[in-house]
Design an enzyme around this catalytic site. Structure first.
Site, mmCIF file in Angstrom:
data_model
loop_
_atom_site.group_PDB
_atom_site.id
_atom_site.type_symbol
_atom_site.label_atom_id
_atom_site.label_comp_id
_atom_site.label_asym_id
_atom_site.label_seq_id
_atom_site.Cartn_x
_atom_site.Cartn_y
_atom_site.Cartn_z
ATOM 1 N N PRO A 88 49.207 38.835 27.831
ATOM 2 C CA PRO A 88 48.387 39.763 28.540
ATOM 3 C C PRO A 88 48.379 39.302 29.893
ATOM 4 O O PRO A 88 47.746 38.288 30.309
ATOM 5 C CB PRO A 88 47.205 39.654 27.808
ATOM 6 C CG PRO A 88 47.282 38.739 26.635
ATOM 7 C CD PRO A 88 48.659 37.875 26.923
ATOM 8 N N MET A 89 48.582 40.174 30.802
ATOM 9 C CA MET A 89 48.383 40.150 32.239
ATOM 10 C C MET A 89 47.971 41.521 32.966
ATOM 11 O O MET A 89 48.391 42.370 32.826
ATOM 12 C CB MET A 89 49.603 39.732 33.072
ATOM 13 C CG MET A 89 50.165 38.414 32.654
ATOM 14 S SD MET A 89 51.759 37.929 32.934
ATOM 15 C CE MET A 89 52.717 39.039 31.861
ATOM 16 N N THR A 90 46.694 41.421 33.526
ATOM 17 C CA THR A 90 45.833 42.499 34.043
ATOM 18 C C THR A 90 46.937 43.066 35.299
ATOM 19 O O THR A 90 47.237 42.422 36.145
ATOM 20 C CB THR A 90 44.720 42.135 34.551
ATOM 21 O OG1 THR A 90 43.985 41.752 33.608
ATOM 22 C CG2 THR A 90 44.122 43.538 35.314
ATOM 23 N N GLY A 106 44.726 43.420 29.579
ATOM 24 C CA GLY A 106 43.531 43.516 28.937
ATOM 25 C C GLY A 106 43.064 45.319 29.104
ATOM 26 O O GLY A 106 43.399 45.929 30.254
ATOM 27 N N GLN A 160 45.370 44.008 24.163
ATOM 28 C CA GLN A 160 44.256 43.158 24.116
ATOM 29 C C GLN A 160 42.986 44.069 24.624
ATOM 30 O O GLN A 160 42.930 44.574 25.421
ATOM 31 C CB GLN A 160 44.629 42.156 25.368
ATOM 32 C CG GLN A 160 43.451 40.949 25.376
ATOM 33 C CD GLN A 160 43.548 40.090 26.466
ATOM 34 O OE1 GLN A 160 43.425 40.476 27.699
ATOM 35 N NE2 GLN A 160 44.063 38.916 26.330
ATOM 36 N N HIS A 219 39.595 39.810 23.425
ATOM 37 C CA HIS A 219 39.679 38.784 24.384
ATOM 38 C C HIS A 219 38.450 37.809 24.631
ATOM 39 O O HIS A 219 37.619 38.385 24.919
ATOM 40 C CB HIS A 219 39.905 39.350 25.885
ATOM 41 C CG HIS A 219 40.351 38.723 26.962
ATOM 42 N ND1 HIS A 219 40.237 37.390 27.158
ATOM 43 C CD2 HIS A 219 40.711 39.053 28.108
ATOM 44 C CE1 HIS A 219 40.835 36.936 28.259
ATOM 45 N NE2 HIS A 219 41.221 38.027 28.944
ATOM 46 N N TYR A 275 34.889 36.159 30.532
ATOM 47 C CA TYR A 275 34.419 37.218 30.365
ATOM 48 C C TYR A 275 33.460 37.291 29.098
ATOM 49 O O TYR A 275 32.993 36.448 28.653
ATOM 50 C CB TYR A 275 35.757 38.131 29.724
ATOM 51 C CG TYR A 275 37.024 38.229 30.935
ATOM 52 C CD1 TYR A 275 36.451 38.946 32.458
ATOM 53 C CD2 TYR A 275 38.150 37.578 31.027
ATOM 54 C CE1 TYR A 275 37.323 39.058 33.081
ATOM 55 C CE2 TYR A 275 39.029 37.665 31.931
ATOM 56 C CZ TYR A 275 38.643 38.343 33.265
ATOM 57 O OH TYR A 275 39.444 38.429 34.375
#
Length: 368
Positions: free
Chosen positions: A25-27, A59, A102, A169, A174
């Site tokens: 996962p990569m924003t 995310g 995610q 996540h 977070y």
């Protein structure tokens, strides 16, 4: 050393994967007002076409008024956003891929550099997102209850849309991670406590609600990290016994796969063993794990934000650890941002064609 073992199948509940390569996962922040676009769908479809076994989305935030600090991070709620995600999963499946969203709540955050702020204050276990920064409010028990329900609703919607799994996540400072950490969880009610197992309660209730919503046969992944972006040397669990006490109750609550985030996968987690975070998590829980952290590149992810470039590196050490049984799946981030064909090139042995990574790739959706 051959990488053939990384291209063996993996099967667990709803996950039937052709290989062990996971897109981390990569924003991306390319979803205006929280809605994934056609370009976002094409971005994921392209990775599915080129030998990625499982795609974990960037995310995507749950239905809470301040779950995000960025107007362009995708939502996993609301008709328009869910229609966007339906197109994403349909295109990934058409390309022969498997995917899970995610699902995410950021918790107490720094204000975004754009100046955008949510309509209500950030929320977390306390008002802090690290010991020296208070930038929100402490959640009431009703807020916590509603947040747990929102996680469950997002998971139920993911299953309804046709996703193959979901990832919770629980890492990187977070919301869920803020409950784990003593410096940010200052609560004196049932969601606080002096020990990490006591501070597990929120995470466990999230997992139980998700399991209730998706049923027993749907694969559930959860991401964890020892480090925090404000403290790379931080360890929630300081030894294997503490790690077991932290993770085992979460597995018992319904998590099928532990996604163990670290900056460099080859670094040992504890003294007197070369096992990394994923290796130790698998050893103490007996649960399948995903390793991640600078796979295939010469420098870590955080260096990219400082302008550092990365060059391709050998997968020999990764394969050695995989073949030893330390972990079950391998998450790859930056190489797949800049090169959709990365996994296909590895499978074909075309390592001379691998691309490096530069921070410019963070600012675009690379489709070729």
């Amino acid at each position: 050393m051959s990488t053939n073992s990384l291209f063996s199948p993996f099967n667990l509940k709803t996950l039937n994967l052709k290989n062990r390569i996971v897109m981390a996962p990569m924003t991306r922040s390319f979803s205006p007002n929280g809605t994934p676009t056609e370009q976002v769908a094409s971005y994921y479809q392209k990775r599915a076409e080129d030998e990625v076994g499982l795609i974990l989305s960037e995310g995507t935030v749950i239905d809470r008024p301040s779950s995000s600090n960025d107007a362009n991070v995708p939502h996993f709620y609301g008709n328009e956003a869910l229609k966007g995600w339906k197109k994403v999963i349909d295109e990934v499946h058409a390309a022969g891929g498997k995917m899970g969203p995610q699902i995410w709540h950021m918790g107490i955050m720094d204000n975004h550099h754009s100046g955008w702020v949510p309509p209500v204050p950030f929320e977390g276990p306390s008002g802090f997102n690290r010991p020296d920064l208070r930038n929100g409010i402490a959640m009431s028990e009703k807020d916590i209850e509603n947040t747990i329900l929102a996680f469950g609703k997002a998971a139920a919607d993911a299953k309804k849309l046709g996703f193959d799994t979901i990832e919770i996540h629980g890492a990187h400072g977070y919301l869920i991670d803020q409950f784990f950490r003593a410096e940010t969880n200052l609560r004196e009610d049932i969601y606080g406590g002096k020990t990490l197992p006591e501070r597990n309660r929120f995470a466990i209730e999230v997992v139980k609600e998700i399991r209730k919503q998706v049923g027993n046969d749907f694969a559930v992944i959860m991401r964890f990290s020892q480090f925090k972006p404000s403290d790379y040397n931080y360890k929630l669990a300081k030894n294997p016994q503490e790690l077991e006490a932290w993770l085992t109750p979460i597995v018992d609550a319904g998590v099928d796969i532990l996604h163990c985030s670290q900056r460099r996968f080859w670094e040992p987690e504890f003294e007197d063993s070369d096992l990394n975070f994923a290796g130790w998590a698998k050893k103490v829980t007996g649960t399948p794990t995903i390793t991640v952290g600078s796979v295939g590149l010469s420098s870590d992810f955080f260096g990219a934000f400082a302008g550092e470039s990365s060059e391709p590196t050998s997968l020999e050490e990764l394969t050695r650890r995989f073949d030893r049984g330390d972990f079950d799946l391998v998450a790859v981030g930056r190489p797949l941002l800049s090169d959709p064909n990365w996994a296909a090139k590895i499978k074909a042995g075309k390592t001379a064609e691998l691309k490096g990574f530069s921070k410019e790739a963070l600012g675009e959706l690379v489709l070729e």
